[in-house]
Scaffold this motif. Structure first.
Motif, mmCIF file in Angstrom:
data_model
loop_
_atom_site.group_PDB
_atom_site.id
_atom_site.type_symbol
_atom_site.label_atom_id
_atom_site.label_comp_id
_atom_site.label_asym_id
_atom_site.label_seq_id
_atom_site.Cartn_x
_atom_site.Cartn_y
_atom_site.Cartn_z
ATOM 1 N N LYS D 44 -5.158 22.785 -2.472
ATOM 2 C CA LYS D 44 -4.673 23.911 -3.288
ATOM 3 C C LYS D 44 -5.662 24.246 -4.390
ATOM 4 N N THR D 45 -5.974 23.245 -5.198
ATOM 5 C CA THR D 45 -6.892 23.489 -6.307
ATOM 6 C C THR D 45 -8.225 23.994 -5.785
ATOM 7 N N THR D 46 -8.704 23.382 -4.735
ATOM 8 C CA THR D 46 -9.980 23.817 -4.178
ATOM 9 C C THR D 46 -9.937 25.293 -3.830
ATOM 10 N N HIS D 86 -5.988 25.962 -15.445
ATOM 11 C CA HIS D 86 -6.339 24.858 -14.576
ATOM 12 C C HIS D 86 -5.346 23.712 -14.647
ATOM 13 N N GLN D 87 -5.364 22.905 -13.571
ATOM 14 C CA GLN D 87 -4.490 21.730 -13.486
ATOM 15 C C GLN D 87 -4.775 20.815 -14.677
ATOM 16 N N HIS D 88 -6.083 20.631 -14.960
ATOM 17 C CA HIS D 88 -6.457 19.884 -16.153
ATOM 18 C C HIS D 88 -6.998 20.901 -17.135
ATOM 19 N N LEU D 165 -2.011 29.785 -11.745
ATOM 20 C CA LEU D 165 -1.525 28.670 -12.548
ATOM 21 C C LEU D 165 -1.424 27.434 -11.668
ATOM 22 N N ASP D 166 -2.299 26.449 -11.947
ATOM 23 C CA ASP D 166 -2.365 25.257 -11.120
ATOM 24 C C ASP D 166 -1.479 24.182 -11.712
ATOM 25 N N GLU D 167 -0.341 23.960 -11.089
ATOM 26 C CA GLU D 167 0.619 22.954 -11.527
ATOM 27 C C GLU D 167 0.938 23.059 -13.016
ATOM 28 N N PRO D 168 1.353 24.219 -13.470
ATOM 29 C CA PRO D 168 1.649 24.385 -14.890
ATOM 30 C C PRO D 168 2.866 23.575 -15.318
#
Ligand code: ATP
Ligand code: ATP
Ligand code: MG
Ligand code: MG
Lengths: 323, 314, 365, 510
Positions: D44-46, D86-88, D165-168
């Motif tokens: 997903k993030t990729t 980002h996730q982080h 939104l990555d895993e907000p």
């Protein structure tokens, strides 16, 4: 190719001295360090000209890594050089070691004390120079404050400084003398700051005992328009209005003496293994006053001459300066 | 000797000396603030300063124009620092070795070029260095005049650059980017900042300043070039920046402290302080350590200090 | 199996690509030589011959490699933990001083006891000097790059004072140097007619020890420190203690390097006894990928470069400065080698095969 | 036909032997919220990093609003109106909110920063979408929720109309999540198109219009209209098998008191009280859940309970023996395992490979070393076993931790801590960022430990999780334990009240 250098060399070593005497000069510093190394380099080069055909000279500079000295000596020895000059006391142990392996080869050590039949030591009576400069400074100062700046304190420099102070006190008992070392030979800026501090503190004549740092001292004198006494070479051109004089070495007489001894085969059987660069043999001379000549009173010049003579025939009493 | 220490003349001489001695370090340190803030430790400054010193001298020698010398010194510094930039940013090499290599190269190359240009001379070639420039009214102030306002123009330049550095760092977009790149390159990147570019620039700025610092030695304070004449000031500059915690004003203080210690040490020797001179020579270095101990608790390094950035790594 | 893998990888990393780089460096060097009017071929032939041309030459190269190896290994230990100990020179010097103090003051003791004792003293001398920086870092958070650097300068002056004052040779006519150590203390010469001394054996042993060290729990702990102090603390490591320990070991080895140099070659102390080994050790350690094997190789390589270089200087009359230029170039090109690998990786990524993902471990459903 | 804000076709991307995206197709309809689901490491993030220009795909095309584009870097992405949270988080901690927002933007006043102007337009924005933050605050002073708002603000500030939104929600409390969703709806109604990555299916079902599922880097079953799918459909698509989403009633297996936390107080560097005489104890075989809004002292409590922080007063006892005052290594020896909140700096040695990460706490134990030398056979065996047991997805045991997906990194920590056969487990957000399969697995593991008689402190922002597996639930507020409730028919509301600071339940006075 290089591969067979060594064999060729060793044969060369066996041949007798019909062909020109091969001299190798190994300098710990650079041939243009305006000091110790440059003076020797020029001295030897001068002799090479004078003795054209009789000697041929090779040199290598900046062999300052103590651990590189021995291989360097061995290199030249194995290539059949007849006289190898190591221009610094750190060459002492290596020379003693290598000289035993190459009894045919002659070695000369610049300052030191150990010798073998096929080695000798040469040294500069910097105390002569120091004494002369001390006298001059002591007589020329108007503020009764003078100074001396040195790089690292090694034996001959130390002797020079001591003689300088001693002589100044002789001619001017209530004189104040400032002294400092920069701890290295190259940081001219540091030396300049040091000299400035002396001038600021009232000194009006400063002598420096040579090397790159000397240039800093000269520049300080120029900037503060005070008197500087040079070293090693006639440094007047650097600041014609401020470099009053200085001492100049001329190593040629000493090298010549050594070479002659070798050529006449009385190097090894010579009892006195020390060659001294002195005021007497014209090795240590006082640089001319150039444009400033008029500023030097006659009695000062006279005194200076007297000291020179005194040094020449060892009538000047000088304590033994050693740690 | 105590009596001399107390005189006003001594103080003036000491303080003026402190300033003179600190300037080459200050120049280099100011530039290095950019470099370090961007996250790069440049131990090559020593080599860069030497190249700058040579560049400045050669430029002046052949054009008889000090400013041309300064310009060439700066250019030399920039060009030479490009090597560091390439190694630390593009190659992502370890910065300690890259800097060391640069210092070795710079030491050799400056000496080599000097010899090839000027050959061996009985006495070294010289130039007319920057003269002392007395600031009109201020220069005549009783005590402060000779201390602050009677130096050559480069000294004043150094002090101006302190302020400039501060403004650029804190008040401009570039400064902001630099700080971000040093703290969190990935964040900077994802906000559209060109991380490699910023780092290249910062190393080059560092180079320019170091070139200037070197030139101050050869054509500002001294009037000639000698190989290794920088004598460790490049490394000191790095130290100054770290213990100034990347702040130009503190860097000024730190440089003055080191310069002052040196100026003092020389004077104590000259006045015959009854201590082996080696101890006095070591004084500035020992002092630096002691001060460092007292200020370091607060030190917070840029988070990405000495860490190469690569997008595809995580 | 893993074992072979890692060390193999390390050997590759350490030696394969540099060869190209050295070629390039030589090329640039050659241009400079032409510029000075020397014949590059002759020069480099001399360089090679100077380093390997005869037993004596090889011996000389090994002699140079000895302190480099030991010191670089020490450096690598600090570097692995991200402690930038660049104070090798000072630690080297203090090592020689301590060793010499022991050798001169306890000369009554029999050599078999005195020699190891001086060895330990050397380690201790270096270790204390560097350990000081360690304490500064641990207790005051004082950056070790600065402190070790400053301590280098202090050490120089300290030695300068010692050989002129307290430790000066009483019958040395005031020359700034200590007396010679007694014959029985000189490290045995391995190959008569050369300077190759017992130190090289110690060096090789230390390299081997280093290899084991990285496979020990302490080695692991040190690497873990290099991963950041948070995770290190989390793993139960006492940060301050370990920092000091690391600096202690790392610097101790620098001291030992000094010991081999003095007891194997100079037999006494004088100014410039340490000819900038510290800087070279940093280079050697990092070129060797902080890996014992790599360090062994790169120190030998660098020793050859230095010995060959100074021969080149004497015989072809190449200016000394040019030799260090070539040194610098070699380092720069060697560390640039990564560029090729980077390029290769990028290339690899473009042409990967999707089949890979199924080899991924675990995941299995 | 409907036009798409984003259309990605046949996207393929691989890393060192791992293929992260394999021929992925992805479409985001204009003005919609699109869920992106997938197990940890699914890619997903990729995929999103590719859309945002951080990674370059090896193959595939990208269309923005119908026109094909090549996105080489984030700047280009932003110019195309794409923004990513980002996730982080990508925030510079020592800098202020405004400074972070301004990063990389051309200044209005020549080269000089114009904070004033930015602050003003920032205020407008935060009012419009009611995203409250203090523009002058330093990031490091903000709570995770606030930091996220900053991220969203900076994206909006750059005028993005496509938001990633990555895993907000992974880092948010229920309340905060609700807040966020309100905001997202606002934005959608404002015509913005939003991609939402999450592992919480109910969230997808609640707010997303459409959903795409990735598995092993491949897209499975095209995009689905959410109100035509169910949780189990989605889990099937994600995991490829049934995952039980609840646990049946468990027998109480608690033994005698093991961990006693007695009047523990802690002051931080600035002498502020972060733990205010905390009292509780955990019995053998008991899971004590700890609820609370992030930043109310949970992190500090964990650090105190694992010896990472010396407590200011009070004491900690394990089976009657006092631990407080000892250093972390002894806590570890005594069998106190710790699953820390911060994986990257604390839980893992990012540069180490998996093999070695699995032993960073036990490398000295006889299991992995003999006579001070590492026993690599055992180490490697250990790695293989745990890799399989915990289904860690990586190219192999030599894969460096930093190359793993968030979820897989967490699995390494779990594997290491649980396999150390502890007496107590301090678990801080153990399932944060984990996919359902994984989280369920973690909970099973924790319960399994519970059966074994291990005492567990479970800190979680996910109340569902707490209610699901803990025996009792404590609530922490401003460093004080507000109440400890038996996990029998307690309501989320009740806990919510306590989390907001309202007293009740069994008092813990001192
Ligand atoms: N055969 C092995 N099996 C498992 N782990 C090993 C093995 N050899 C070394 N290690 C551990 O793996 C890590 C890397 O070890 P390696 O042998 O690669 O040393 P290194 O190359 O110096 O370390 P690095 O690769 O991190 O630079 C170290 O923590 C080491 O303890
Ligand atoms: N920079 C990288 N280097 C090496 N491998 C990577 C990198 N980024 C991702 N991967 C690998 O690609 C795969 C997909 O990673 P990605 O982060 O996209 O997963 P994800 O779906 O975001 O997982 P999670 O839900 O845990 O965040 C993983 O196996 C990961 O190990
Ligand atoms: Mg390795
Ligand atoms: Mg992800």
């Amino acid at each position: 190719g290089c591969g067979n250098k060594e064999e060729k060399a060793t044969q060369g070593g066996k041949e007798d001295g019909k062909k020109p005497l091969k001299v190798a000069l190994i300098l710990p510093g650079k041939i243009d360090d305006v000091s110790w190394n440059q003076a020797m380099y020029e001295g030897v080069k001068a002799l090479e000209k004078e003795y054209a055909g009789k000697i041929e000279v090779t040199y290598t500079e900046q062999v300052y890594e103590v651990s590189n000295i021995e291989p360097t000596l061995r290199d030249f020895a194995s290539q059949g050089y007849d006289l190898i000059i190591g221009h610094g006391f750190q060459f002492m142990e290596p020379i003693i070691k290598v000289a035993q392996e190459y009894p045919e080869t002659k070695f000369a050590l610049g300052t030191g004390f150990k010798t073998l039949p096929n080695t000798c030591v040469y040294d500069v009576k910097l105390e002569d120079g120091g004494y002369l400069m001390g006298t001059l400074a002591g007589l020329m100062t108007k503020t009764n404050k003078i100074g001396v700046v040195g790089g690292a304190d090694v034996a001959e420099i130390y002797r020079g400084h001591e003689a300088f102070k001693h002589a100044a006190k002789q001619v001017n008992p209530d004189i104040q003398i400032q002294e400092l070392y920069t701890g290295d030979w190259r940081d001219a800026a540091k030396a300049k700051e040091g000299a400035i501090s002396m001038y600021d503190a009232g000194a009006d004549v400063i002598w420096h005992s040579g090397d790159g740092i000397g240039l800093g001292v000269v520049d300080a004198g120029k900037e503060k328009n005070k008197t500087v006494l040079g070293n090693v070479a006639d440094q007047n051109v650097l600041a014609p209005n401020n470099v009053l004089s200085g001492i100049a070495y001329n190593w040629t007489p000493v090298v010549k003496e050594m070479v002659d001894d070798i050529l006449n085969n009385n190097f090894t059987n010579r009892d006195k293994k020390f060659y001294w660069l002195t005021a007497a043999n014209g090795g240590v001379t006082v640089a001319p006053f150039h444009g400033l000549d008029s500023t030097v009173p006659a009695e000062v010049k006279a005194k200076l001459e007297e000291v020179k003579k005194g040094l020449a025939n060892n009538t000047v009493e000088m304590p033994k300066f050693e740690k | 000797m105590q009596t001399e220490l107390l005189t006003q003349g001594f103080l003036i001489s000491l303080l003026a000396g402190a300033i003179r001695t600190s300037v080459p370090i200050l120049f280099t340190a100011l530039g290095d603030i950019f470099t370090q803030r961007a996250g790069i430790l440049n131990l090559g400054l020593e080599g860069i300063m030497l190249m700058g010193a040579l560049g400045g001298f050669v430029g002046t020698y052949f054009t008889d124009n000090l400013w041309v010398g300064v310009l060439i010194a700066i250019l030399t510094g920039v060009l030479f620092s490009l090597i560091m930039a390439f190694l630390s940013v593009t190659v992502k090499a370890n910065q300690v070795i890259a800097g060391t290599a640069l210092t070795i190269l710079g030491t050799g190359l400056s000496a080599y070029l000097y010899r090839s240009i000027f050959g061996v001379q009985k006495l070294p070639p010289q130039i007319e260095a920057f003269p002392a420039l007395k600031i009109p009214i201020l220069g005549d102030l009783p005590f402060w005049g000779p201390v602050f306002f009677n130096h050559n123009i480069l000294v004043y330049l150094a002090f101006i650059l302190v302020i400039v550095t501060h403004i650029v760092m804190e008040k401009t977009t570039f400064g902001l980017s630099v700080r971000a790149v040093g703290e969190h390159p990935r964040a900077a990147d994802s906000r559209g900042i060109n991380v490699p570019l910023v780092r290249y620039l910062c190393v080059m700025i560092g180079g320019a300043f170091a070139g200037l610092g070197g030139a101050f030695l050869s054509i500002g304070f001294m009037n000639t070039f000698l190989d290794q004449m920088v004598a460790g000031r490049g490394f000191i500059a790095v130290a100054v920046v770290i213990f100034a915690r990347w702040n130009p004003y503190r860097a000024l203080g730190a440089a003055l402290l080191f310069g002052g210690a040196n100026a003092l040490q020389l004077r104590l020797q000259a006045l015959g302080m009854p201590v082996p001179h080696q101890f006095l020579l070591a004084l500035p270095y020992i002092l630096t350590i002691l001060v460092l101990l007292s200020v370091s608790k607060k030190a917070e390094f840029p988070a990405a200090y000495t860490v190469p950035y690569s997008r595809s790594e995580r | 199996m893993l074992n072979r893998k890692t060390s193999l990888k390390n050997i590759m990393v350490s030696i394969a690509p540099p060869v190209i780089s050295i070629g390039l460096a030589m090329l640039v060097g050659a241009l400079l030589l032409l510029f000075t009017g020397q014949d590059p071929l002759e020069a480099f032939k001399t360089l090679f011959w100077g380093a390997f041309g005869s037993t004596n030459r090889i011996a000389e190269t090994l002699v140079k490699a000895t302190p480099l190896m030991i010191m670089a290994l020490g450096t690598s230990i600090a570097f692995k933990s991200q402690l930038w100990n660049i104070g090798g020179d000072g630690q080297f010097t203090l090592g020689t001083v301590f060793a010499m103090l022991v050798a001169l003051n306890f000369s009554a003791l029999p050599a078999p006891i005195l020699l190891p004792l001086s060895f330990l003293a050397a380690f201790l001398g270096g270790a204390l000097w560097g350990g000081l920086a360690g304490v500064f870092r641990a207790k005051f958070n004082a950056n070790e790059v600065i402190t070790t650097l400053m301590l280098n300068y202090v050490a120089v002056y300290l030695l300068g004072w010692l050989v002129r004052g307290p430790m000066i040779d009483p019958n040395g006519h005031g020359f700034p140097q200590t007396p010679l150590i007694q014959e029985s203390l000189k490290l045995p010469i391995l190959l008569s007619g050369t300077r190759l001394h017992f130190g090289i054996i110690i060096a090789v042993f230390i390299i081997f020890a280093g290899y084991v060290f990285w496979r020990s729990t302490i080695g692991f702990r040190i690497k873990l420190m290099g991963e950041g102090h948070h995770v290190a603390r989390y793993s139960g490591i006492k940060i301050s203690k370990t920092i000091v320990l690391i600096m202690f070991i790392s610097s101790g080895l620098a001291g030992v390097a000094g010991w081999t140099e003095v007891f194997g070659i100079h037999y006494r102390l004088l100014d410039d006894i340490n000819s900038g080994y510290g800087m070279l050790a940093i280079v050697v350690a990092l070129l060797g990928n902080l890996n014992p094997l790599g360090i062994g190789i790169s120190s030998f390589f660098f020793a050859a470069l230095i010995v060959g270089g100074s021969t080149m200087q004497r015989m072809v009359g190449v200016p000394f400065s040019l030799v260090s230029v070539i040194e610098g170039l070699v380092i720069i090109f060697v560390i640039s080698r990564v560029v090729y690998t980077q390029w290769r990786d990028r290339h690899a990524n473009r042409t990967f095969n999707p089949g890979f993902s199924h080899q991924s471990t675990g995941g299995g459903h | 036909m409907q036009s798409y804000a984003v259309e990605m076709k046949g996207i393929t991307k691989g890393f060192k032997g791992v293929i992260a995206n394999n021929q992925v197709n992805f479409r985001l309809a204009k003005g919609s919220i699109h869920g992106l689901l997938g197990e940890n490491g699914a890619g997903k993030t990729t995929l999103m990093n590719i859309l945002f220009g951080l990674y370059q795909p090896e193959a595939g095309q990208i269309f923005i609003n119908g026109t094909e584009v090549v996105i080489n870097n984030p700047t280009q992405a932003m110019n195309l109106g794409i923004g990513m949270v980002h996730q982080h988080f990508m925030l510079v901690r020592p800098m202020t909110v405004v400074e972070n927002i301004m990063l990389g933007l051309p200044a209005k006043r020549g080269i000089f920063l114009d904070k004033g102007a930015v602050e003003d337009s920032l205020k407008k924005l935060s009012e419009k979408y009611n995203l409250k933050v203090n523009p002058k605050a330093q990031i490091r002073q903000l709570s995770v929720g606030e930091q996220q708002r900053v991220e969203i603000l900076s994206v909006l500030y750059r005028g993005a109309d496509i938001l990633i939104l990555d895993e907000p929600t992974a880092v948010l409390t229920p309340q905060e999540t609700a807040e966020l969703f309100k905001i997202l709806k606002l934005m959608r109604d404002d015509g913005k198109s939003i991609i939402l990555i999450t592992h919480k299916l109910e969230e997808i079902l609640e707010i997303a219009d459409e959903v795409t599922v990735l598995r092993d880097g491949c897209q499975v079953g095209g995009e689905k209209i959410t109100n035509q799918t169910t949780k189990s459909d989605l889990t099937n698509m994600m995991v490829g098998r049934e995952v039980l989403l609840s646990f049946d009633e468990r027998p109480d297996c608690t033994g005698e008191t093991r961990l006693v936390v007695d009047n523990v107080t802690l002051k931080n560097e600035n002498k502020l009280l972060v733990l205010d005489c905390v009292n509780f104890n955990i019995r053998a075989g008991e899971i004590l859940g700890l609820a609370g809004v992030d930043g109310n002292g949970q992190k500090e409590l964990c650090e105190v309970l694992t010896g990472l922080r010396p407590l200011t007063s009070g004491k900690i006892q394990l089976d009657g023996q006092v631990l407080s005052g000892k250093n972390p290594s002894e806590y570890i020896k005594e069998g106190i395992a710790h699953i820390p909140e911060d994986r990257h700096k604390t839980g893992l040695a990012m540069g180490f490979d998996i093999t070695n990460n699995l032993i960073i706490k036990e490398y000295q134990s006889p299991r992995f070393s003999t006579g001070g030398l590492l026993n690599f056979k055992a180490i490697a065996a250990n790695a293989q076993q745990l890799l399989n047991e915990y289904r860690i997805k990586a190219s192999g045991p030599e894969a460096k931790a930093k190359d793993l997906s968030g979820g897989n990194q967490q699995k390494i920590i779990l594997a290491r801590e649980i396999s150390s056969s502890p007496r107590v487990i301090i678990a801080n957000q153990p399932t944060r960022g984990l996919d359902i399969g994984a989280s369920m697995y973690v909970r099973e593991k924790l319960l399994e430990q519970r059966e074994k008689g291990v005492s567990i402190l479970l800190i979680s922002a996910d109340l569902e999780e707490l209610l699901q597996i803990s025996d009792r639930i404590a609530v922490i507020y401003e460093g004080r334990i507000k109440g400890i409730l038996k996990n029998k028919n307690v309501s989320i509301e009740e806990i919510g009240m306590l989390m907001a600071g309202v007293e009740s339940g069994e008092k813990t006075a001192c």
